[in-house]
Design an enzyme around this catalytic site. Structure first.
Site, mmCIF file in Angstrom:
data_model
loop_
_atom_site.group_PDB
_atom_site.id
_atom_site.type_symbol
_atom_site.label_atom_id
_atom_site.label_comp_id
_atom_site.label_asym_id
_atom_site.label_seq_id
_atom_site.Cartn_x
_atom_site.Cartn_y
_atom_site.Cartn_z
ATOM 1 N N HIS A 172 44.004 68.285 31.093
ATOM 2 C CA HIS A 172 45.190 68.926 31.680
ATOM 3 C C HIS A 172 46.402 68.045 31.395
ATOM 4 C CE1 HIS A 172 47.230 70.044 35.811
ATOM 5 N NE2 HIS A 172 47.938 70.477 34.781
ATOM 6 N N MET A 203 49.418 62.318 32.624
ATOM 7 C CA MET A 203 50.787 62.397 33.168
ATOM 8 C C MET A 203 51.700 61.433 32.426
ATOM 9 S SD MET A 203 49.824 62.299 37.175
ATOM 10 C CE MET A 203 48.432 63.239 37.824
ATOM 11 N N HIS A 212 37.292 67.074 34.424
ATOM 12 C CA HIS A 212 38.723 67.404 34.387
ATOM 13 C C HIS A 212 39.516 66.100 34.280
ATOM 14 C CE1 HIS A 212 42.265 69.946 35.225
ATOM 15 N NE2 HIS A 212 42.712 68.932 35.948
ATOM 16 N N ASP A 260 43.336 64.355 33.932
ATOM 17 C CA ASP A 260 44.759 64.591 34.188
ATOM 18 C C ASP A 260 45.620 63.573 33.461
ATOM 19 O OD1 ASP A 260 44.856 66.801 36.144
ATOM 20 O OD2 ASP A 260 43.524 65.470 37.255
ATOM 21 N N SER A 287 37.783 66.187 39.088
ATOM 22 C CA SER A 287 38.972 65.534 38.534
ATOM 23 C C SER A 287 38.798 64.019 38.588
ATOM 24 C CB SER A 287 40.220 65.944 39.317
ATOM 25 O OG SER A 287 41.300 65.135 38.886
ATOM 26 N N MET A 295 48.241 75.969 39.382
ATOM 27 C CA MET A 295 48.424 74.746 40.182
ATOM 28 C C MET A 295 48.628 75.156 41.643
ATOM 29 S SD MET A 295 48.077 71.963 38.446
ATOM 30 C CE MET A 295 48.326 71.010 39.934
ATOM 31 N N MET A 314 50.059 67.051 31.734
ATOM 32 C CA MET A 314 51.302 67.159 32.509
ATOM 33 C C MET A 314 52.338 66.303 31.803
ATOM 34 S SD MET A 314 49.468 67.017 36.197
ATOM 35 C CE MET A 314 47.941 66.488 35.453
ATOM 36 N N ASP A 328 43.624 74.282 40.615
ATOM 37 C CA ASP A 328 43.682 72.815 40.638
ATOM 38 C C ASP A 328 44.628 72.355 41.748
ATOM 39 O OD1 ASP A 328 43.698 70.130 39.974
ATOM 40 O OD2 ASP A 328 44.650 70.404 38.022
HETATM 41 C C1 DX5 Z 1 47.228 66.994 40.234
HETATM 42 C C2 DX5 Z 1 46.088 67.096 39.271
HETATM 43 C C3 DX5 Z 1 44.791 67.396 39.899
HETATM 44 C C4 DX5 Z 1 44.327 66.443 40.965
HETATM 45 C C5 DX5 Z 1 43.599 67.253 42.003
HETATM 46 O O1 DX5 Z 1 48.413 66.947 39.535
HETATM 47 O O2 DX5 Z 1 46.330 68.102 38.313
HETATM 48 O O3 DX5 Z 1 43.754 67.637 38.960
HETATM 49 O O4 DX5 Z 1 43.506 65.405 40.486
HETATM 50 O O5 DX5 Z 1 43.284 66.449 43.069
HETATM 51 P P1 DX5 Z 1 42.793 67.026 44.484
HETATM 52 O O6 DX5 Z 1 41.578 67.857 44.222
HETATM 53 O O7 DX5 Z 1 42.515 65.788 45.261
HETATM 54 O O8 DX5 Z 1 43.931 67.846 45.050
HETATM 55 ZN ZN ZN Z 2 44.622 68.664 36.908
#
Ligand code: DX5
Ligand code: ZN
Length: 218
Positions: free
Chosen positions: A66, A37, A33, A35, A8, A137, A68, A175
């Site tokens: 991903h 947001m 990966h 993320d 990630s 999640m 969000m 994740d």
């Molecule tokens: C959280 C993200 C993850 C995050 C995971 O909302 O979707 O992908 O980066 O981070 P770790 O592996 O540190 O929990």
């Molecule tokens: Zn993620």
């Protein structure tokens, strides 16, 4: 089968992003990966199209994006143009999930569904055939470095049963809080893809950590 590892990039060093991309390129990880947001679906903001495009220009492996964000259907073509290969939307963020998944597939991307920790796997009963991947999640989405939620093992096992029952080919991705302790149990429960941020990028030797996660024994 060894799990697919998807580092990630939220935990990467954004002052030296190219070096971290190169590390993933040269490692045994299969995917990046990313993320995304929006500060509405989750209480945090991350990065958007310019950063995705920059990562795409250096990445030699697929981008697993991903989302969000609320109403992700507004940006499907934009994420394709930015370089996404696999686009995952949240079950909780889509009023017309079936339509959204097919919009993603029509753009020649793989389509994933993410479930928040409180959303039961049984809600996928009538949509599992329309998805290429389900992301469980294992923390509340929005931040890296959170504590793993133990109920996630049970959800992965329930999802595996549903996939078998419905003769689906969907991959199971996990994740949040994936590390050397949780990875073997996640693989044993049925996980096919492990996302890891902090455990990889805060490790003294990230490629070694990737290998460790990859060899997490069933
Ligand atoms: C959280 C993200 C993850 C995050 C995971 O909302 O979707 O992908 O980066 O981070 P770790 O592996 O540190 O929990
Ligand atoms: Zn993620």
């Amino acid at each position: 089968m060894k799990p697919i590892i998807a580092p990630s990039m939220l935990s990467a060093n954004f002052c030296h992003l190219e070096a971290d991309i190169q590390m993933v390129n040269e490692s045994t990880a299969e995917w990046f990966h990313l993320d995304i947001m929006d500060g509405v679906f989750v209480p945090n903001l991350s990065y958007g199209m310019p950063v995705i495009k920059a990562i795409k220009s250096k990445a030699e492996k697929p981008l697993d994006v991903h989302l969000m964000i609320i109403q992700p259907e507004r940006y499907i073509t934009a994420f394709k143009d930015a370089g996404a290969d696999l686009l995952t939307v949240h079950w909780e963020a889509c009023t017309h999930l079936h339509r959204t998944l097919h919009q993603i597939r029509n753009e020649d991307m793989l389509a994933g569904i993410a479930l928040n920790p409180h959303t039961p796997v049984s809600f996928l009963e009538d949509i599992i055939q329309d998805t290429d991947m389900v992301l469980i999640m294992s923390v509340n989405p929005g931040f890296g470095g959170q504590k793993f939620i133990e109920n996630s093992y049970h959800k992965i096992a329930a999802l595996k049963d549903l996939i078998i029952k419905k003769k689906s080919n969907a991959l199971i991705e996990v994740d949040g809080g994936v590390n050397a302790e949780t990875a073997p149990l996640l693989v044993k429960a049925g996980a096919d893809v492990l996302v890891a941020g902090n455990s990889i990028f805060k490790h003294a030797n990230p490629p070694e950590m990737i290998e460790l996660l990859k060899n997490a024994k069933k």
